[in-house]
Scaffold this motif. Structure first.
Motif, PDB file in Angstrom:
ATOM      1  N   TRP A  49       0.819  -1.212   0.000  1.00 33.56           N
ATOM      2  CA  TRP A  49       0.000   0.000   0.000  1.00 33.56           C
ATOM      3  C   TRP A  49       0.852   1.262   0.000  1.00 33.56           C
ATOM      4  O   TRP A  49       0.468   2.274  -0.584  1.00 33.56           O
ATOM      5  N   VAL A  50       2.011   1.230   0.634  1.00 31.87           N
ATOM      6  CA  VAL A  50       2.920   2.381   0.561  1.00 31.87           C
ATOM      7  C   VAL A  50       3.385   2.551  -0.877  1.00 31.87           C
ATOM      8  O   VAL A  50       3.439   3.674  -1.409  1.00 31.87           O
ATOM      9  N   ARG A  51       3.691   1.434  -1.547  1.00 34.99           N
ATOM     10  CA  ARG A  51       4.091   1.504  -2.953  1.00 34.99           C
ATOM     11  C   ARG A  51       2.946   2.020  -3.830  1.00 34.99           C
ATOM     12  O   ARG A  51       3.176   2.767  -4.782  1.00 34.99           O
ATOM     13  N   ARG A  52       1.729   1.627  -3.506  1.00 32.34           N
ATOM     14  CA  ARG A  52       0.566   2.154  -4.244  1.00 32.34           C
ATOM     15  C   ARG A  52       0.451   3.664  -4.052  1.00 32.34           C
ATOM     16  O   ARG A  52       0.101   4.387  -4.981  1.00 32.34           O
ATOM     17  N   ALA A  53       0.731   4.122  -2.854  1.00 35.32           N
ATOM     18  CA  ALA A  53       0.704   5.563  -2.592  1.00 35.32           C
ATOM     19  C   ALA A  53       1.766   6.262  -3.445  1.00 35.32           C
ATOM     20  O   ALA A  53       1.507   7.338  -4.008  1.00 35.32           O
ATOM     21  N   ALA A  54       2.935   5.649  -3.563  1.00 36.33           N
ATOM     22  CA  ALA A  54       3.999   6.214  -4.402  1.00 36.33           C
ATOM     23  C   ALA A  54       3.554   6.274  -5.858  1.00 36.33           C
ATOM     24  O   ALA A  54       3.770   7.281  -6.544  1.00 36.33           O
TER      25      ALA A  54
END
Length: 69
Positions: free
Chosen positions: A40-45
């Motif tokens: 999810w952090v990568r999705r935010a990126a």
């Protein structure tokens, strides 16, 4: 020497997609689902990059990499 990595937080300038992804990531992190949280952090990126905020995208991608270590 150990380095403490701070979990990325939502900023006022984050678009709703980025904010929602980071909020989801934080909930998962607190529950102990680290793998899903990092996704999810990568999705935010990716959402930040889509919105044209390359610096925020880089910051979030770097945070995900640091947290993974």
């Amino acid at each position: 020497m150990t380095t403490s990595v701070e979990f990325p937080r939502v900023t006022e300038s984050d678009p709703s997609d980025v904010a929602a992804a980071l909020e989801t990531a934080q909930v998962l992190w607190r529950r102990g689902d680290l793998h899903e949280s990092l996704r999810w952090v990568r999705r935010a990126a990716e959402a930040a990059e889509t919105e044209g905020n390359d610096m925020r995208a880089l910051t979030l991608a770097r945070a995900a990499a640091d947290l993974q270590e």
